[in-house]
Design an enzyme around this catalytic site. Structure first.
Site, mmCIF file in Angstrom:
data_model
loop_
_atom_site.group_PDB
_atom_site.id
_atom_site.type_symbol
_atom_site.label_atom_id
_atom_site.label_comp_id
_atom_site.label_asym_id
_atom_site.label_seq_id
_atom_site.Cartn_x
_atom_site.Cartn_y
_atom_site.Cartn_z
ATOM 1 N N SER A 1 0.814 -1.223 0.000
ATOM 2 C CA SER A 1 0.000 0.000 0.000
ATOM 3 C C SER A 1 0.842 1.266 0.000
ATOM 4 O O SER A 1 1.743 1.427 0.831
ATOM 5 C CB SER A 1 -0.885 -0.024 1.254
ATOM 6 N N GLY A 2 0.513 2.174 -0.890
ATOM 7 C CA GLY A 2 1.206 3.463 -0.924
ATOM 8 C C GLY A 2 0.966 4.267 0.340
ATOM 9 O O GLY A 2 1.895 4.877 0.896
ATOM 10 N N LEU A 3 -0.271 4.257 0.796
ATOM 11 C CA LEU A 3 -0.607 4.973 2.038
ATOM 12 C C LEU A 3 0.198 4.417 3.206
ATOM 13 O O LEU A 3 0.803 5.170 3.981
ATOM 14 C CB LEU A 3 -2.113 4.834 2.326
ATOM 15 N N ASP B 1 0.731 10.569 1.934
ATOM 16 C CA ASP B 1 0.427 9.780 0.734
ATOM 17 C C ASP B 1 0.259 10.716 -0.463
ATOM 18 O O ASP B 1 -0.754 10.709 -1.148
ATOM 19 C CB ASP B 1 -0.850 8.966 0.998
ATOM 20 N N ASP C 1 1.039 -0.930 -5.103
ATOM 21 C CA ASP C 1 0.294 0.301 -5.348
ATOM 22 C C ASP C 1 1.230 1.274 -6.061
ATOM 23 O O ASP C 1 2.095 1.878 -5.433
ATOM 24 C CB ASP C 1 -0.166 0.856 -3.997
ATOM 25 N N ASP D 1 0.458 4.050 -7.456
ATOM 26 C CA ASP D 1 -0.126 5.397 -7.531
ATOM 27 C C ASP D 1 -0.452 5.739 -8.992
ATOM 28 O O ASP D 1 -1.099 4.966 -9.668
ATOM 29 C CB ASP D 1 0.815 6.424 -6.884
ATOM 30 N N GLU E 1 -3.396 4.274 -10.997
ATOM 31 C CA GLU E 1 -4.689 4.959 -10.915
ATOM 32 C C GLU E 1 -4.735 6.142 -11.863
ATOM 33 O O GLU E 1 -3.709 6.765 -12.144
ATOM 34 C CB GLU E 1 -4.962 5.395 -9.468
ATOM 35 N N LYS F 1 -0.021 12.430 -6.598
ATOM 36 C CA LYS F 1 -1.382 11.999 -6.280
ATOM 37 C C LYS F 1 -1.830 12.500 -4.910
ATOM 38 O O LYS F 1 -1.025 12.955 -4.090
ATOM 39 C CB LYS F 1 -1.486 10.474 -6.363
ATOM 40 N N ASN G 1 -4.494 11.064 -1.738
ATOM 41 C CA ASN G 1 -5.236 9.877 -1.303
ATOM 42 C C ASN G 1 -6.715 10.044 -1.632
ATOM 43 O O ASN G 1 -7.286 11.133 -1.510
ATOM 44 C CB ASN G 1 -5.031 9.651 0.202
ATOM 45 N N SER G 2 -7.344 8.937 -2.036
ATOM 46 C CA SER G 2 -8.732 8.970 -2.515
ATOM 47 C C SER G 2 -9.736 9.420 -1.456
ATOM 48 O O SER G 2 -10.853 9.819 -1.799
ATOM 49 C CB SER G 2 -9.133 7.573 -2.999
ATOM 50 N N ARG H 1 -6.734 1.305 -12.079
ATOM 51 C CA ARG H 1 -7.646 1.749 -11.024
ATOM 52 C C ARG H 1 -8.461 2.939 -11.506
ATOM 53 O O ARG H 1 -7.905 3.974 -11.870
ATOM 54 C CB ARG H 1 -6.824 2.092 -9.787
ATOM 55 N N HIS I 1 -12.789 1.890 -7.323
ATOM 56 C CA HIS I 1 -12.683 2.386 -5.944
ATOM 57 C C HIS I 1 -13.882 3.256 -5.588
ATOM 58 O O HIS I 1 -14.477 3.892 -6.463
ATOM 59 C CB HIS I 1 -11.371 3.154 -5.764
HETATM 60 C C1 SPV Z 1 -3.486 2.438 -0.571
HETATM 61 O O1 SPV Z 1 -3.593 1.511 0.251
HETATM 62 O O2 SPV Z 1 -2.523 3.201 -0.615
HETATM 63 C C2 SPV Z 1 -4.560 2.665 -1.533
HETATM 64 C C3 SPV Z 1 -5.929 2.376 -1.162
HETATM 65 O O3 SPV Z 1 -4.282 3.167 -2.597
HETATM 66 S S1 SPV Z 1 -6.628 3.872 -0.676
HETATM 67 O O4 SPV Z 1 -5.916 4.369 0.476
HETATM 68 O O5 SPV Z 1 -8.006 3.508 -0.376
HETATM 69 O O6 SPV Z 1 -6.597 4.822 -1.754
HETATM 70 MG MG MG Z 2 -2.564 4.223 -2.539
#
Ligand code: SPV
Ligand code: MG
Length: 294
Positions: free
Chosen positions: A46-48, A58, A85, A87, A114, A120, A122-123, A158, A189
């Protein structure tokens, strides 16, 4: 007995198999090992979580090569496949090409990119995230597919249209375009607390290609609903970093308050457990083989 799959084939199989599959988040070599020894078939890098574990946001504050260093430790520490991930791909098609080559070199089985812009966001932050131009993003996918040095490497595209509030038609239009551009799977997502829009997407999409979901915000939805909807793969996206935060807060707080380790010891994994997790035994054996006997 079935043939032993390498990690690239194993991720591909996980995405294509009719059963619901699961990827569990990890953010460093140790958490990746724990995911593997628990019995998960794959890892979500996971990027986050990796950003948070490095103490940064992130927002691509860690450079892509710093990220790659972490991924290398994770891949070296494990033998199950890892979906990374990626990104936005860290730039345009050209950055995606280099990323994909380096991931293949390091034994990473797949990347998710994505349809947003570098750097980026975070979503789950803000309301109106700008999306990438659809055609430009298709170029990133095609460039990635053309650059993979392992035939079984997977690219998951994504779709952030629902996150960006652009609606189901736009999400489906983009999913179709990314599928046609060569994506091996679509990640759709959502940041809603209900899975309604995800289940609606599944209905419209049919089984055109595998679909991956991230139920972080619609966590209360029974997993059976995803199975019934024909989802390929569920990502549990950030639960090891969140668990690590609460465990570290707890132990740090106790030691700070108690100024002693006496009451704590029995509640923690032993130092021996660390040696086991990191394979100390193997080194002890190797020393017997390779070091001169004195
Ligand atoms: C991550 O885990 O970094 C993701 C999922 O990309 S989210 O945080 O939901 O975007
Ligand atoms: Mg991410």
């Amino acid at each position: 007995s079935p043939p032993v799959l390498n990690r690239f084939q194993a991720l591909r199989q996980l995405l294509l198999s009719p059963d619901l599959s699961f990827l569990m988040e990890a953010h460093n070599g140790l958490s990746a090992k724990i995911v593997e020894e628990t019995g998960f078939q794959g890892i979500w890098a996971s990027g986050l979580s990796i950003s948070a574990s490095l103490g940064v946001r992130d927002n691509n504050e860690a450079s892509w090569t710093q990220f790659l260093e972490v991924l290398e430790f994770m891949a070296d520490a494990t033998s199950i496949p890892m979906l990374v991930d990626g990104d936005t791909g860290f730039g345009n098609f050209n950055n995606v090409r280099r990323l994909v080559r380096k991931l293949c070199d390091r034994g990473v089985a797949g990347v998710c990119i994505e349809d947003k812009l570098f750097p980026k966001t975070n979503s789950f932050i803000g309301d109106h995230q700008p999306l990438a131009d659809m055609e430009e993003f298709c170029g990133r996918i095609r460039a990635g597919k053309d650059s993979q040095t392992n035939d079984d490497f997977s690219i998951v595209a994504r779709v952030e249209a629902l996150i960006a509030g652009q609606g189901m038609d736009e999400a489906l239009r983009r999913a179709e375009a990314y599928h046609a551009a060569g994506a091996d799977a679509i990640l759709i997502h959502s940041k809603r607390s209900s899975a309604a829009e995800i289940l609606s997407f599944m209905e419209h999409w049919g089984q055109r290609c595998p679909v991956v979901i991230v139920p972080t915000m619609y966590y209360a939805t029974p997993t059976e609903a995803f199975r019934e909807a024909g989802v390929s793969t569920v990502i549990w996206a950030n639960h090891n970093i969140r668990a690590a935060i609460s465990a570290m807060r707890d132990v740090t707080g106790r030691i700070h308050r108690e100024q002693s380790l006496a009451g704590l010891e029995r509640d923690l994994p032993t130092v021996k457990d660390i040696f086991r997790l990191t394979g100390q035994d193997e080194l002890n054996e190797a020393e017997k083989r390779y070091l001169p006997v004195r």
